[in-house]
Design a protein around this motif. Sequence first.
Motif, short mmCIF file in Angstrom:
data_model
loop_
_atom_site.label_atom_id
_atom_site.label_comp_id
_atom_site.label_asym_id
_atom_site.label_seq_id
_atom_site.Cartn_x
_atom_site.Cartn_y
_atom_site.Cartn_z
N SER A 92 7.55 7.18 2.64
CA SER A 92 7.98 8.05 3.72
C SER A 92 6.76 8.60 4.47
O SER A 92 5.87 9.18 3.86
CB SER A 92 8.81 9.20 3.16
OG SER A 92 9.04 10.15 4.17
N PRO A 93 6.72 8.43 5.79
CA PRO A 93 5.56 8.94 6.53
C PRO A 93 5.51 10.46 6.62
O PRO A 93 4.49 11.03 6.92
CB PRO A 93 5.74 8.32 7.92
CG PRO A 93 7.18 7.99 8.02
CD PRO A 93 7.66 7.73 6.63
N GLY A 94 6.61 11.14 6.33
CA GLY A 94 6.66 12.59 6.43
C GLY A 94 6.03 13.32 5.26
O GLY A 94 5.82 14.52 5.31
N ARG A 121 0.87 -1.17 0.00
CA ARG A 121 0.00 0.00 0.00
C ARG A 121 0.90 1.22 0.00
O ARG A 121 1.75 1.38 0.87
CB ARG A 121 -0.88 0.00 1.23
CG ARG A 121 -1.69 1.27 1.32
CD ARG A 121 -3.03 1.08 1.89
NE ARG A 121 -3.74 0.08 1.12
CZ ARG A 121 -4.99 -0.24 1.36
NH1 ARG A 121 -5.64 0.34 2.32
NH2 ARG A 121 -5.59 -1.14 0.64
N LEU A 122 0.76 2.05 -1.04
CA LEU A 122 1.61 3.23 -1.19
C LEU A 122 0.78 4.49 -1.16
O LEU A 122 -0.34 4.54 -1.67
CB LEU A 122 2.38 3.19 -2.51
CG LEU A 122 3.46 2.13 -2.64
CD1 LEU A 122 4.14 2.25 -3.98
CD2 LEU A 122 4.49 2.27 -1.53
N VAL A 139 -0.19 -1.38 -4.77
CA VAL A 139 0.66 -1.53 -5.94
C VAL A 139 1.29 -2.91 -5.89
O VAL A 139 1.83 -3.32 -4.86
CB VAL A 139 1.76 -0.45 -5.99
CG1 VAL A 139 2.65 -0.65 -7.20
CG2 VAL A 139 1.14 0.93 -6.01
N ARG A 140 1.21 -3.63 -6.99
CA ARG A 140 1.83 -4.96 -7.09
C ARG A 140 3.26 -4.81 -7.59
O ARG A 140 3.53 -3.99 -8.45
CB ARG A 140 1.03 -5.83 -8.05
CG ARG A 140 -0.39 -6.07 -7.61
CD ARG A 140 -1.15 -6.82 -8.72
NE ARG A 140 -2.46 -7.18 -8.28
CZ ARG A 140 -3.56 -6.54 -8.66
NH1 ARG A 140 -3.49 -5.52 -9.48
NH2 ARG A 140 -4.74 -6.93 -8.24
#
Length: 182
Positions: free
Chosen positions: A40-42, A29-30, A51-52
């Motif tokens: 990146s969580p930021g 999961r992007l 996305v595969r």
Amino acid sequence: LVLFTGACWLDQVLPRYDVVRIVGTDTKRLDSSGYFDSESPGMQATNTRDVRFINTAYPSGALRVFRNEDTDWGFPWYYKFDSGNLMAAAQAYQSNTDIPKWVVIKSYGWRITYLTMFPNALSIREATGPDEYVIPWLRIFVFGGLLILLVWLYFRLRRFKRERIDPVFDRIEDRMSAAAGA
């Protein structure tokens, strides 16, 4: 600079072929923050999607990860709607080093690690072996046609300069030398 940018853009969107061994598949999961994907969580995410990914190894041992997403009706126009079927084929061709199954993956795009960009797989077929070479006809025709067009344009501009621009400068030069002599 324009020619270089155009050539890079064409290199990015035209298909290429890689003979590889599939070592695994994955779905992540992007968060998409515009043009590039990010883990990146930021970063501020505008939407989230699954996305595969197809993990592969070249005969030399080098590794490559391919993205497997539908292009739908968007650019580039490959009209790929079967990413689920392509993932099933990738899982069927998965192998290890003891009994390798070599496949040809048709893809477009670049792998840029720092931008989290992966080439997008378009199709998978079984290869005859690790030394199979697929001739990229479309790339040859597009780049060859553009090269022929550029050479033709160069000679047309050179002829235009010789027939239209040079005579004007010659007349100006003749008038200036006549005025300087008077």
